[in-house]
Design an enzyme around this catalytic site. Structure first.
Site, PDB file in Angstrom:
ATOM      1  N   GLY A   1       0.795  -1.226   0.000  1.00 24.28           N
ATOM      2  CA  GLY A   1       0.000   0.000   0.000  1.00 24.28           C
ATOM      3  C   GLY A   1       0.827   1.275   0.000  1.00 24.28           C
TER       4      GLY A   1
ATOM      5  N   ASP B   1       2.814   8.943  -0.562  1.00 23.06           N
ATOM      6  CA  ASP B   1       3.581   7.752  -0.915  1.00 23.06           C
ATOM      7  C   ASP B   1       4.693   7.602   0.122  1.00 23.06           C
ATOM      8  OD1 ASP B   1       5.105   5.722  -2.024  1.00 23.06           O
ATOM      9  OD2 ASP B   1       4.940   6.472  -4.073  1.00 23.06           O
TER      10      ASP B   1
ATOM     11  N   ARG C   1       6.727   5.001   0.493  1.00 23.03           N
ATOM     12  CA  ARG C   1       7.720   3.984   0.140  1.00 23.03           C
ATOM     13  C   ARG C   1       9.141   4.545   0.209  1.00 23.03           C
ATOM     14  NH1 ARG C   1       5.359   1.932  -5.493  1.00 23.03           N
ATOM     15  NH2 ARG C   1       4.960   4.181  -5.639  1.00 23.03           N
TER      16      ARG C   1
END
Length: 461
Positions: A100, A133, A135
């Site tokens: 996710g 985001d 990540r």
């Protein structure tokens, strides 16, 4: 690749093993990070010390890759990347365990609920206290360092991913897009990625449902190959016969040739290249004897770098000429699907020339029984077959409901031929087939999908 701040003190390789897949054989390397997370690198070929290595850094998506969720394009991109690396024969896919966009599976599901209430993917993440985001790519950079990779060509639509890797010392020399087919469930998600997150998906206007932007036959083939090879994987083992793809070109008025028995060049150059990519994805390519007598084809993949499939000709009466291209090529012996008949001298001459005769039962009119012949091919190690003609062979396969995938090229021209040069069947349920996708390649339109067979009608209706 230079050392850079942000790379963890260690990401250690724990194990590796050979992994055969429908795309080819990879080596899977399991890495364990300092934080206790397990990441994976899939490599094809010797990637150590490579320059400009084709590379995909992919983040885990359980909902798409395991459950087949249509809310995103993650599973399709994963398969596209594996197919692209396999086409090159050398590359690496790094699979990071950051579900996710780094928020974890639980918050991803909560974000889905917010999206169903009207929030886009960015706002849903922000409402849950995350960034758009979250990540990070330090583990990917460390894995590339472990292989000694000098520079990479990234398979991605995300410029921020390239920026993040460069900040960690990864030399990125180029980018190739991975544009997956769109679906009504994923359009909002993809628009948000393009508009709010800067992903370069090639959108110049409204999204085309069930299709992607025209990025050339290379990217189209990645989409198609990912779909096709996924369906073909394990098919022969479960069904006892090869997976059958029928591919042909027709005019706008439905003609496959100008008249029966005479060849007609319909496909453009880009479409022909795509056809060669499809050939390379199958164990065998099959045509009828009529196609050999009229076209004298080679059935190779000379337009691309890839393996030539086994040529198979359906030739009930062994009419194939000894001097045709398929028999004359000593490095690629042709297989002839035939019935147990014909002159012994012709059989002996063909076998002496290197041809292999695959005998099957005959139909009432003396033709090869396709339902009997296909399992015989599977017994000989042929797990997927691409059928390119002619009209009679395609009609017979459709009549026997032995077609598992259709790829149709529509050329923008009218031919006006007689009905014998058209493909007519009343076995398909309507003018469409299931899971249809379409894209323009050059001046042609390519459609692909699964045949929608009519169900047998109950007696007395």
């Amino acid at each position: 690749m230079n050392a850079a701040a942000g790379i963890p003190r260690w990401v250690r390789k724990m194990a590796e093993a050979r992994i055969p897949t429908e795309f080819g054989t990879f080596t899977m390397h399991l890495y364990r990070s300092e934080a206790g997370e397990d990441h994976v690198a899939l490599t094809m070929g010797n990637v150590a010390g490579c320059d400009n290595l084709i590379t995909r850094v992919h983040s885990e998506c359980f909902t798409s890759e395991v459950l087949g969720s249509l809310r995103c394009d993650c599973s399709l991109q994963l398969r596209q990347a594996l197919a692209r690396i396999a086409l090159e024969g050398l590359g690496i896919l790094i699979y990071l365990r950051q579900e996710g966009r780094g928020i974890g599976l639980m918050d991803k599901l909560l974000a889905y609920n917010l999206q169903d209430q009207g929030y886009d993917t960015v706002d849903a993440n922000l409402l849950l206290g995350h960034g758009s985001d979250d990540r990070v790519y330090d583990a990917a950079a460390r894995i590339l360092r472990d292989f000694g990779v000098k520079s990479v060509r990234m398979l991605t639509n995300n410029p921020l991913k390239i920026q993040g890797l460069r900040q960690l010392g990864v030399a990125v020399t180029g980018r190739e897009p991975l544009v997956a087919p769109f679906h009504p469930e994923s359009t909002s998600y993809l628009q948000t990625k393009a508009i709010r997150m800067g992903h370069e998906i090639g959108l110049s206007g409204p999204l085309k449902l069930n299709g992607a932007s025209n990025n050339g036959s290379t990217n189209v083939s990645a989409d198609l190959l990912a779909e096709l090879t996924g369906r073909a994987s394990g098919f022969a083992m479960h069904h006892g016969r090869p997976f059958v793809t029928v591919s042909y070109a027709q005019s706008l008025d439905g003609c496959l040739s100008s008249e029966q028995g005479k060849p007609l060049a319909l496909s453009g150059q880009e479409s022909l290249t795509l056809t060669h990519r499809l050939r390379a994805a199958h164990d065998a390519v099959m045509v009828g004897i009529g196609t050999v007598l009229s076209d004298n084809p080679r059935l190779t993949v000379r337009r691309i770098a890839g393996p030539n499939p086994r040529p198979i000709v359906i030739d009930s009466r062994l009419r194939i000429p000894l001097d045709c291209n398929l028999v004359a090529d000593p490095g690629r012996p042709v297989w002839l699907a035939t019935v147990d008949s014909g002159e012994p001298s012709k059989r002996e001459a063909l076998e002496a020339a290197g041809a292999t005769l695959v005998r099957s039962a005959a139909t009432g009119d003396g033709r090869v029984d396709l339902a009997d012949m296909l399992p015989r091919l599977a017994e000989r190690g042929i797990h997927s077959v691409m059928v390119e003609g002619g009209i009679q062979v395609i009609r017979s396969l459709l009549a026997a409901q032995l077609v598992d995938y259709l790829v149709v090229t529509i050329a923008p021209r009218f031919v006006g031929a007689e009905m014998t040069a058209r493909l007519q069947t009343d076995l398909l349920a309507g003018p469409e087939f299931n899971h249809v996708q379409c894209l323009s390649v050059g001046s042609d339109l390519i459609l692909w999908g699964v045949p929608a067979w009519k169900k047998p009608q109950p007696r007395g209706t």
